[in-house]
Write a protein that holds these residues in place. Structure first.
Motif: not given
Length: 247
Positions: A109-114, A156-159, A186-191
């Protein structure tokens, strides 16, 4: 076995959930740290062992459905608003802080790459105890940390549009020292990122997966203070926390 203690307090701003996550004590010992020099392991936590009371303190903003917990050998931040999870022992001198951190992006429910964010060498210029009157002072909202003195990296701030390094001066000023806007920083998901922070002889560095992103020699260095994991409106997993004294 891991125990989680939830303390609910009320302030003028609303309800603050304070989670004290207990973690296993580890004796300090000297060893080669695998980097070619001797170091002393001061603290470690894999979030799996019988805990030691008061080792972690979470300040969780009362927004949405939020939970901070130790689960399956990882510290999970699953929050609808801001959260800072402080390591209670104060750190000082020449040190290295290491941990593994994954931003979880699936169907939560809170998943967001940030916001793979962290504070270090944090102090309160108005009170020697960072946690004094904790429930009345900070609710987990990001702006409430502006009065602290600390180093901060927002990875990886600000979305997931910025990666920034700042120094907070304890008077509300927090100049931007360096910033990345390009995709490789910037961020990679699930890394799972291996994060390393060093503070040594007035110089502090921040690296991710072996790449030094920030390297700052401070003319007025912060030499003691507290470390905290910081995020907002996301689901993160943290493991293999280590603090070394650099000899």
């Amino acid at each position: 076995m891991t125990r989680i203690f939830e303390i609910i307090s009320r302030t003028a701003r609303g309800v603050v959930l304070l989670f004290c996550i207990q973690a296993a004590a580890q004796p300090a010992y000297s060893q080669n740290d695998g980097r070619g020099s001797n170091a002393t392991l001061l603290h470690s936590d894999d979030f799996t062992q019988e805990p030691l009371a008061g080792r972690w303190i979470a300040e969780t903003e009362p927004k949405g459905r939020s939970r901070v917990r130790a689960q399956d050998g990882r510290l999970i931040l699953d929050t609808g608003g801001g959260v800072t999870v402080w390591f209670k022992p104060k750190l000082e001198g020449n040190i290295r802080i290491e941990y593994d951190w994954t931003v979880l992006v699936d169907s939560g429910r809170n998943d967001r790459l940030s916001d793979l964010n962290q504070f270090w060498m944090a102090t309160n210029p108005r009170n020697a105890d960072l946690f004094a009157a904790n429930a009345q002072a900070r609710s987990g909202s990001f702006a409430e940390y502006d009065s602290l003195s600390l180093y901060y990296v927002g990875f990886g701030g600000n979305t997931n549009t910025t990666t920034r390094f700042r120094k907070y001066h304890g008077d509300g000023t927090k100049p931007l020292l360096k910033e990345y806007l390009d995709a490789p920083h910037l961020l990679k998901p699930n890394h799972t990122y291996h994060i390393v922070i060093t503070v040594k002889d007035g110089r502090t560095t921040f690296s991710a997966d072996g790449e030094v992103l920030f390297d700052w020699t401070d003319p007025a260095p912060l030499t003691a203070g507290w470390f905290g994991f910081r995020s907002t409106q996301a689901r993160h997993a943290i493991d293999r926390f280590r603090v070394w004294k650099l000899n």
